[in-house]
Design a protein around this motif. Structure first.
Motif, PDB file in Angstrom:
ATOM      1  N   UNK A 108       1.049  -0.919  -0.181  1.00 29.91           N
ATOM      2  CA  UNK A 108       0.006   0.270   0.008  1.00 29.91           C
ATOM      3  C   UNK A 108       0.915   1.431  -0.117  1.00 29.91           C
ATOM      4  N   UNK A 109       1.940   1.397   0.875  1.00 31.68           N
ATOM      5  CA  UNK A 109       2.423   2.458   0.865  1.00 31.68           C
ATOM      6  C   UNK A 109       3.999   1.925   0.793  1.00 31.68           C
ATOM      7  N   UNK A 110       5.553   2.110  -0.507  1.00 37.19           N
ATOM      8  CA  UNK A 110       6.322   2.248  -1.206  1.00 37.19           C
ATOM      9  C   UNK A 110       7.627   3.194  -0.326  1.00 37.19           C
ATOM     10  N   UNK A 111       7.986   2.112   0.874  1.00 40.01           N
ATOM     11  CA  UNK A 111       9.262   3.208   1.114  1.00 40.01           C
ATOM     12  C   UNK A 111      10.329   2.486   0.030  1.00 40.01           C
ATOM     13  N   UNK A 112      10.740   3.770   0.008  1.00 42.41           N
ATOM     14  CA  UNK A 112      12.426   3.639  -0.352  1.00 42.41           C
ATOM     15  C   UNK A 112      13.468   5.045  -0.349  1.00 42.41           C
ATOM     16  N   UNK A 113      14.388   4.524  -0.591  1.00 50.45           N
ATOM     17  CA  UNK A 113      15.777   5.518  -0.800  1.00 50.45           C
ATOM     18  C   UNK A 113      15.103   6.482  -1.151  1.00 50.45           C
ATOM     19  N   UNK A 114      15.867   8.087  -0.551  1.00 55.67           N
ATOM     20  CA  UNK A 114      16.197   9.798  -1.218  1.00 55.67           C
ATOM     21  C   UNK A 114      16.251   9.742  -2.624  1.00 55.67           C
TER      22      UNK A 114
ATOM     23  N   UNK B 290      13.732  10.991  -9.054  1.00 50.47           N
ATOM     24  CA  UNK B 290      14.477  11.312  -8.246  1.00 50.47           C
ATOM     25  C   UNK B 290      13.637   9.491  -8.633  1.00 50.47           C
ATOM     26  N   UNK B 291      13.824   8.389  -7.449  1.00 51.42           N
ATOM     27  CA  UNK B 291      12.933   7.292  -7.423  1.00 51.42           C
ATOM     28  C   UNK B 291      12.136   7.776  -6.949  1.00 51.42           C
ATOM     29  N   UNK B 292      11.422   8.633  -6.358  1.00 51.66           N
ATOM     30  CA  UNK B 292       9.852   8.462  -5.896  1.00 51.66           C
ATOM     31  C   UNK B 292       9.574   9.033  -7.189  1.00 51.66           C
ATOM     32  N   UNK B 293       9.881  10.498  -7.992  1.00 54.97           N
ATOM     33  CA  UNK B 293       8.758  10.362  -9.105  1.00 54.97           C
ATOM     34  C   UNK B 293       9.227   9.188  -9.916  1.00 54.97           C
ATOM     35  N   UNK B 294       9.507   8.336 -10.244  1.00 53.48           N
ATOM     36  CA  UNK B 294       9.597   6.812 -11.227  1.00 53.48           C
ATOM     37  C   UNK B 294       9.234   6.242 -10.744  1.00 53.48           C
ATOM     38  N   UNK B 295       9.196   6.014  -9.287  1.00 51.66           N
ATOM     39  CA  UNK B 295       7.624   4.433  -8.342  1.00 51.66           C
ATOM     40  C   UNK B 295       6.575   5.773  -8.849  1.00 51.66           C
ATOM     41  N   UNK B 296       6.347   7.236  -8.576  1.00 53.04           N
ATOM     42  CA  UNK B 296       4.655   7.481  -8.489  1.00 53.04           C
ATOM     43  C   UNK B 296       4.830   7.317  -9.922  1.00 53.04           C
TER      44      UNK B 296
ATOM     45  N   UNK C  66       0.420   1.259 -13.984  1.00 54.97           N
ATOM     46  CA  UNK C  66       0.136  -0.085 -13.978  1.00 54.97           C
ATOM     47  C   UNK C  66      -1.513   0.284 -13.158  1.00 54.97           C
ATOM     48  N   UNK C  67      -2.038   1.136 -12.852  1.00 54.43           N
ATOM     49  CA  UNK C  67      -3.064   1.198 -12.176  1.00 54.43           C
ATOM     50  C   UNK C  67      -3.273   1.134 -10.729  1.00 54.43           C
ATOM     51  N   UNK C  68      -2.739   1.454  -9.593  1.00 53.86           N
ATOM     52  CA  UNK C  68      -2.424   0.948  -8.075  1.00 53.86           C
ATOM     53  C   UNK C  68      -1.553   2.280  -7.691  1.00 53.86           C
ATOM     54  N   UNK C  69      -2.229   3.009  -7.559  1.00 57.74           N
ATOM     55  CA  UNK C  69      -1.839   4.473  -7.434  1.00 57.74           C
ATOM     56  C   UNK C  69      -0.997   4.096  -5.986  1.00 57.74           C
ATOM     57  N   UNK C  70       0.148   4.480  -5.685  1.00 64.67           N
ATOM     58  CA  UNK C  70       0.189   4.175  -4.201  1.00 64.67           C
ATOM     59  C   UNK C  70       1.376   4.803  -3.980  1.00 64.67           C
ATOM     60  N   UNK C  71       1.895   5.311  -2.485  1.00 61.22           N
ATOM     61  CA  UNK C  71       2.464   6.667  -2.054  1.00 61.22           C
ATOM     62  C   UNK C  71       3.784   5.997  -2.046  1.00 61.22           C
ATOM     63  N   UNK C  72       4.420   6.951  -2.047  1.00 60.55           N
ATOM     64  CA  UNK C  72       5.596   6.410  -1.900  1.00 60.55           C
ATOM     65  C   UNK C  72       6.476   7.093  -1.157  1.00 60.55           C
ATOM     66  N   UNK C  73       6.903   7.197  -0.039  1.00 56.52           N
ATOM     67  CA  UNK C  73       7.812   7.436   1.041  1.00 56.52           C
ATOM     68  C   UNK C  73       9.517   7.566   0.743  1.00 56.52           C
ATOM     69  N   UNK C  74      10.193   8.558   0.786  1.00 61.24           N
ATOM     70  CA  UNK C  74      11.544   9.164   1.720  1.00 61.24           C
ATOM     71  C   UNK C  74      12.134   8.864   2.230  1.00 61.24           C
TER      72      UNK C  74
END
Length: 327
Positions: free
Chosen positions: A192-198, A234-240, A246-254
């Motif tokens: 539901x939430x993706x935690x990823x580096x900055x 950034x990883x955050x923009x790429x993952x967003x 993909x049709x599954x919007x997720x919150x990406x938190x750095x």
């Protein structure tokens, strides 16, 4: 030129083939028979099948004779987890095999060659304090790959090294699932939430890689290393972008770096316990790569190759749309 592409039915090799044909070069290739070639693959390209990693050098010389130029577009990438010590594996598959091919190319009187390498080699030169080649067997062997090829080519071959970043794009008719499906989509699609580096990375479209390959072949300077890229993202923009498409919007938190240092230590311990080998050391992957901005500076190059730029975000969307068809 008469160009021989090792790996011409692969993701990058296929797009390079199209670009060489567009510029009226003659193209032949060798590949492994892992996919069926349909109408999407150019009929004017001569295709033979074989395994370069087990091929005798005498056969290589015969295969390459009569060609002017060589593109070397095969080899395991950093996602590979070998079943033996990683340096031993990557040294054989990247450095030693490339050396054998370029020795054969020398004997076959090839004049120019382009090797597809990694932008990690560029960052090893740019950030010596990170000791990337010391910490990561994959990076060390990419550096050796370029060195061995240049040495084997000698005075006979003008060898150009392309150091590639993250690449987005697709092949026609869903010939291959984009690698990003297993790397990111399958890994995070149930979160539901993706935690990823900055951090972030330089990225490029496969079409522009193809343009750079052909320009390097036509105009590149002997033994020159060319690091290429379109945009820094950034990883955050790429993952967003990926998961919105993909049709599954997720919150990406750095999260801050110190958290991922712990994650890296735990992952490294788990991999060691399971006897799974890695080309990129888990701890140093988090401490020195994913938590940093691995952005290239085109001004660092002595001479920039001529290729189009931009369109990475649109290419990410197209790539992920293709990933959905492989679910």
């Amino acid at each position: 030129m008469k160009v021989f592409i090792i790996g011409g039915t692969g993701f990058i090799g296929y797009h390079a083939t199209l670009e060489f044909l567009k510029r009226e070069h003659e193209v032949s290739t060798i590949a492994i028979p892992d996919i069926k070639l349909g109408k999407w693959f150019p009929s004017k390209v001569s295709v033979q099948y074989g395994d370069i990693f087990s091929m005798e050098q005498e056969r290589m010389v015969e295969m390459l004779s009569g060609f002017d130029a060589l593109v070397y577009a095969i080899g395991p990438d950093d996602r590979t987890t070998p079943d033996r010590p990683p340096y031993e594996f990557f040294h054989e598959k990247l450095a030693l095999t490339t050396q054998k091919v370029f020795q054969a190319a020398n004997l076959a009187k090839i004049k120019r060659a382009v090797i597809l390498n990694s932008y990690f080699a560029y960052f090893d030169r740019k950030y010596p304090k990170k000791k990337l080649a010391i910490h990561h067997p994959y990076i060390q062997c990419r550096i050796e790959q370029a060195e061995y090829a240049i040495e084997a080519g000698g005075e006979q071959i003008d060898t150009m090294i392309l150091e590639l970043p993250y690449i987005f794009g697709t092949m026609p008719e869903s010939a291959r699932a984009p690698l990003w499906k297993s790397v990111f989509i399958d890994r995070f699609k149930n979160w539901n939430i993706i935690f990823f580096p900055k951090g972030g990375s330089t990225m490029i479209t496969v079409e522009h890689v193809a343009e750079a390959i052909v320009d390097a072949m036509e105009n590149g300077k002997k033994n020159q290393h060319y690091v290429i890229g379109d945009e820094n993202i950034t990883w955050k923009e790429m993952l967003t972008i990926m998961f919105s498409t993909y049709g599954k919007k997720k919150k990406v938190i750095s999260l801050p770096k110190w958290i991922f240092l712990i994650v890296g230590k735990i992952r490294k311990w788990k991999m060691k316990r399971k006897e799974i080998y890695e080309g990129l050391d888990s701890y140093y992957l988090f401490s020195d790569i994913l938590t940093d901005n691995f952005y290239i500076e085109l001004s660092d190059q002595k001479e920039r190759l001529q290729y189009s730029t931009g369109g990475v975000r649109e290419s990410i969307v197209k790539t992920i749309e293709t990933c959905r068809r492989f679910d």
